[in-house]
Design an enzyme around this catalytic site. Sequence first.
Site, PDB file in Angstrom:
ATOM      1  N   GLY A   1      41.854  60.303  22.423  1.00 46.44           N
ATOM      2  CA  GLY A   1      42.936  61.151  21.938  1.00 46.44           C
ATOM      3  C   GLY A   1      42.589  61.687  20.568  1.00 46.44           C
ATOM      4  O   GLY A   1      41.686  61.165  19.898  1.00 46.44           O
TER       5      GLY A   1
ATOM      6  N   GLN B   1      44.340  64.824  12.162  1.00 44.39           N
ATOM      7  CA  GLN B   1      43.026  64.208  11.905  1.00 44.39           C
ATOM      8  C   GLN B   1      41.941  65.237  11.596  1.00 44.39           C
ATOM      9  O   GLN B   1      40.910  64.888  11.032  1.00 44.39           O
ATOM     10  CB  GLN B   1      42.586  63.373  13.120  1.00 44.39           C
ATOM     11  CG  GLN B   1      43.454  62.142  13.338  1.00 44.39           C
ATOM     12  CD  GLN B   1      43.073  61.428  14.611  1.00 44.39           C
ATOM     13  OE1 GLN B   1      43.460  61.810  15.706  1.00 44.39           O
ATOM     14  NE2 GLN B   1      42.266  60.384  14.479  1.00 44.39           N
TER      15      GLN B   1
ATOM     16  N   CYS C   1      41.070  53.757  16.010  1.00 44.89           N
ATOM     17  CA  CYS C   1      41.388  55.124  15.566  1.00 44.89           C
ATOM     18  C   CYS C   1      40.133  55.764  14.994  1.00 44.89           C
ATOM     19  O   CYS C   1      39.424  55.139  14.199  1.00 44.89           O
ATOM     20  CB  CYS C   1      42.480  55.083  14.493  1.00 44.89           C
ATOM     21  SG  CYS C   1      42.959  56.722  13.912  1.00 44.89           S
ATOM     22  N   LEU C   2      39.887  57.004  15.392  1.00 46.14           N
ATOM     23  CA  LEU C   2      38.705  57.716  14.885  1.00 46.14           C
ATOM     24  C   LEU C   2      38.795  57.930  13.373  1.00 46.14           C
ATOM     25  O   LEU C   2      37.771  58.127  12.722  1.00 46.14           O
ATOM     26  CB  LEU C   2      38.557  59.063  15.604  1.00 46.14           C
ATOM     27  CG  LEU C   2      38.263  58.959  17.107  1.00 46.14           C
ATOM     28  CD1 LEU C   2      38.363  60.324  17.769  1.00 46.14           C
ATOM     29  CD2 LEU C   2      36.889  58.338  17.358  1.00 46.14           C
TER      30      LEU C   2
ATOM     31  N   HIS D   1      50.357  56.707  19.642  1.00 46.51           N
ATOM     32  CA  HIS D   1      49.407  56.670  18.521  1.00 46.51           C
ATOM     33  C   HIS D   1      49.219  58.079  17.939  1.00 46.51           C
ATOM     34  O   HIS D   1      49.254  58.262  16.714  1.00 46.51           O
ATOM     35  CB  HIS D   1      48.090  56.078  19.045  1.00 46.51           C
ATOM     36  CG  HIS D   1      46.944  56.083  18.087  1.00 46.51           C
ATOM     37  ND1 HIS D   1      46.393  54.929  17.578  1.00 46.51           N
ATOM     38  CD2 HIS D   1      46.211  57.105  17.553  1.00 46.51           C
ATOM     39  CE1 HIS D   1      45.394  55.243  16.763  1.00 46.51           C
ATOM     40  NE2 HIS D   1      45.253  56.552  16.745  1.00 46.51           N
ATOM     41  N   GLU D   2      49.057  59.072  18.820  1.00 49.64           N
ATOM     42  CA  GLU D   2      48.842  60.456  18.357  1.00 49.64           C
ATOM     43  C   GLU D   2      50.100  61.016  17.712  1.00 49.64           C
ATOM     44  O   GLU D   2      50.026  61.738  16.720  1.00 49.64           O
ATOM     45  CB  GLU D   2      48.399  61.370  19.509  1.00 49.64           C
ATOM     46  CG  GLU D   2      47.170  60.947  20.289  1.00 49.64           C
ATOM     47  CD  GLU D   2      46.003  60.514  19.437  1.00 49.64           C
ATOM     48  OE1 GLU D   2      45.905  60.926  18.268  1.00 49.64           O
ATOM     49  OE2 GLU D   2      45.189  59.717  19.938  1.00 49.64           O
TER      50      GLU D   2
ATOM     51  N   HIS E   1      50.316  60.004  14.212  1.00 54.93           N
ATOM     52  CA  HIS E   1      49.478  60.830  13.317  1.00 54.93           C
ATOM     53  C   HIS E   1      50.255  62.065  12.854  1.00 54.93           C
ATOM     54  O   HIS E   1      50.163  62.460  11.692  1.00 54.93           O
ATOM     55  CB  HIS E   1      48.212  61.301  14.041  1.00 54.93           C
ATOM     56  CG  HIS E   1      47.087  60.306  14.057  1.00 54.93           C
ATOM     57  ND1 HIS E   1      46.508  59.811  12.906  1.00 54.93           N
ATOM     58  CD2 HIS E   1      46.401  59.751  15.092  1.00 54.93           C
ATOM     59  CE1 HIS E   1      45.522  58.981  13.240  1.00 54.93           C
ATOM     60  NE2 HIS E   1      45.434  58.919  14.561  1.00 54.93           N
TER      61      HIS E   1
HETATM   62  O1  GNR Z   1      39.815  56.803  20.830  1.00 59.59           O
HETATM   63  C1  GNR Z   1      40.862  56.199  20.613  1.00 59.59           C
HETATM   64  N1  GNR Z   1      41.142  55.070  21.303  1.00 59.59           N
HETATM   65  C2  GNR Z   1      42.374  54.438  21.281  1.00 59.59           C
HETATM   66  C3  GNR Z   1      42.452  53.157  21.819  1.00 59.59           C
HETATM   67  C4  GNR Z   1      43.652  52.495  21.836  1.00 59.59           C
HETATM   68  C5  GNR Z   1      44.783  53.097  21.345  1.00 59.59           C
HETATM   69  C6  GNR Z   1      44.717  54.362  20.793  1.00 59.59           C
HETATM   70  C7  GNR Z   1      43.523  55.034  20.779  1.00 59.59           C
HETATM   71  S1  GNR Z   1      43.449  56.633  20.117  1.00 59.59           S
HETATM   72  C8  GNR Z   1      41.789  56.690  19.571  1.00 59.59           C
HETATM   73  C9  GNR Z   1      41.435  58.089  19.080  1.00 59.59           C
HETATM   74  C10 GNR Z   1      42.276  58.431  17.872  1.00 59.59           C
HETATM   75  O2  GNR Z   1      42.080  58.001  16.769  1.00 59.59           O
HETATM   76  N2  GNR Z   1      43.301  59.195  18.074  1.00 59.59           N
HETATM   77  O3  GNR Z   1      44.118  59.501  17.065  1.00 59.59           O
HETATM   78 NI    NI Z   2      43.983  57.847  15.662  1.00 54.41          NI
END
Ligand code: GNR
Ligand code: NI
Length: 182
Positions: free
Chosen positions: A46, A51, A91-92, A134-135, A138
């Site tokens: 995601g 980001q 999270c990236l 999660h997104e 952000h």
């Molecule tokens: O790549 C991602 N893996 C992930 C694994 C578990 C819960 C959420 C994520 S999102 C993350 C990519 C990211 O940072 N998205 O904002």
């Molecule tokens: Ni993230």
Amino acid sequence: MAKLTILEYPDPRLRTRAVPVVAVDDRIRRLIDDMFETMYEAPGVGLAATQVNVHERVLVVDVSPEQDQPIAFVNPEIIERDGKTEAEEGCLSVPGIFDKLATRSAHVRVRALDRDGKPFEIDADGLLAVCIQHEMDHLEGRLFVDYLSDLKRTRIRSRLEKERRERGTRAASRERSKVPAI
Ligand code: GNR
Ligand code: NI
């Protein structure tokens, strides 16, 4: 298409609250395409526009094993939630850090606009539900590390700052070595 730079914690720009997209036009479609390219190359499941330093309400996800089921959301809203789930998150923008969060809903129903500006709704559970939440965090300027203890967050921040310093020093010494001695 272009690969975009992903901001990393503790960059203060990750704390920006994104504004709604006013029109799903070619600029937004280009952003979506570039976000998918950036997400697939990372690789991640995601990515939120926040980001990549665009503070508009756009996110992309693909949790399929073959990474062939892209879903783009513009102005997403969670309209139903159900249950609780504990999942390991990463999270990236917080590279190399993974921890279990107990704060996510197990199922969400999301309403959004697609890349043509057409409204759609989707029912999500499992990793897709966690990823969408999660997104959407952000887009509010929230990171998964905000749900961890102050102690853990401080340690994560120090570790990433140290890694960043070391990366910076390497780049700087490479740069210096190109300068002629006279
Ligand atoms: O790549 C991602 N893996 C992930 C694994 C578990 C819960 C959420 C994520 S999102 C993350 C990519 C990211 O940072 N998205 O904002
Ligand atoms: Ni993230």
